[in-house]
Design an enzyme around this catalytic site. Sequence first.
Site, PDB file in Angstrom:
ATOM      1  N   ASP A 148      -1.816   3.102  11.904  1.00  0.00           N
ATOM      2  CA  ASP A 148      -2.360   3.299  10.758  1.00  0.00           C
ATOM      3  C   ASP A 148      -3.536   2.389  10.567  1.00  0.00           C
ATOM      4  O   ASP A 148      -3.809   1.725  11.936  1.00  0.00           O
ATOM      5  CB  ASP A 148      -1.782   2.951   9.407  1.00  0.00           C
ATOM      6  N   LYS A 208      -6.615   6.046   7.584  1.00  0.00           N
ATOM      7  CA  LYS A 208      -7.223   6.438   6.312  1.00  0.00           C
ATOM      8  C   LYS A 208      -8.160   5.507   5.836  1.00  0.00           C
ATOM      9  O   LYS A 208      -7.726   4.224   5.584  1.00  0.00           O
ATOM     10  CB  LYS A 208      -6.267   7.142   5.409  1.00  0.00           C
ATOM     11  N   MET A 234      -3.585  -1.534  -4.154  1.00  0.00           N
ATOM     12  CA  MET A 234      -4.617  -0.663  -3.990  1.00  0.00           C
ATOM     13  C   MET A 234      -5.080  -0.348  -5.619  1.00  0.00           C
ATOM     14  O   MET A 234      -5.499   0.702  -6.149  1.00  0.00           O
ATOM     15  CB  MET A 234      -4.113   0.730  -3.573  1.00  0.00           C
TER      16      MET A 234
END
Length: 264
Positions: free
Chosen positions: A39, A66, A174
């Site tokens: 990741d 991502k 987030m």
Amino acid sequence: MDEAREGRVTLVGAGPGDAGLLTLRGLAALQSADVIVADRLGARAVLDQLREQGIRIDAEVIDVGKTPGLHPVPQERISQLLVDLARDGRDVVRLKGGDPFVFGRGGEELLHCRAAGLVVEVVPGVTSAVAVPAIASIPLTHRGLATAFTVVTGHDQLTQVVGGGRDHTVVLLMGVGTLAHSAHVIASGERGADCPVAIVEDGYGPGQRVTFGTLATIASQAALRQVRNPAVVVVGDVVTLSPYSPEDLSADVRHLLPDRKVLT
């Protein structure tokens, strides 16, 4: 390579981005892997730090990271990639930021690989939900202040945490992009608009900093300071335990620390 041999998959939690918080079992898995599917957040930083420290990692690294709004490798493709690599006889480490099972979609990858008949091991990691608040010395539970905590993302519905009081800490992952909305929703419950909030930005990274406020003011504070993800938002009275000097706090929470000793 023996083509008859089927490889295996190990899901490894890289932690919040500091190689010192990678587990020994996780490090051993990285060193024995043929290929690492990594990741962006946490995982790549840990690999870079290990190499800088002279720790040898021979595996091929495939980056499937991502960024917000950009997913160059869809989740379904990532899961199938693990299966394809293992069926080629390679030992695969899926290196995920934080812990694989805390908003990391590790469960989906585990089920996909097991459905394909593969052997899968899971190595837990230190989740940023706990580790990043610790940078600011904010415990998520504390005798007399908080007896429980809930971890949600900024994309989740927050109705399930509105009913709690300040003794139930809320951790938002987030959550910067939806902070104004989240703060408004949480403030509508028992916690109230003057409930203290801290944002720990870029934990363990070069841009690490802490922003304080209340549910009423934290969105404007974050905008003023141009706070960006990755960041962890902590809501609740435990925020007042941070040993930062009151001069470092925004005025609206300074009164919550009248007797706190300034630590240097």
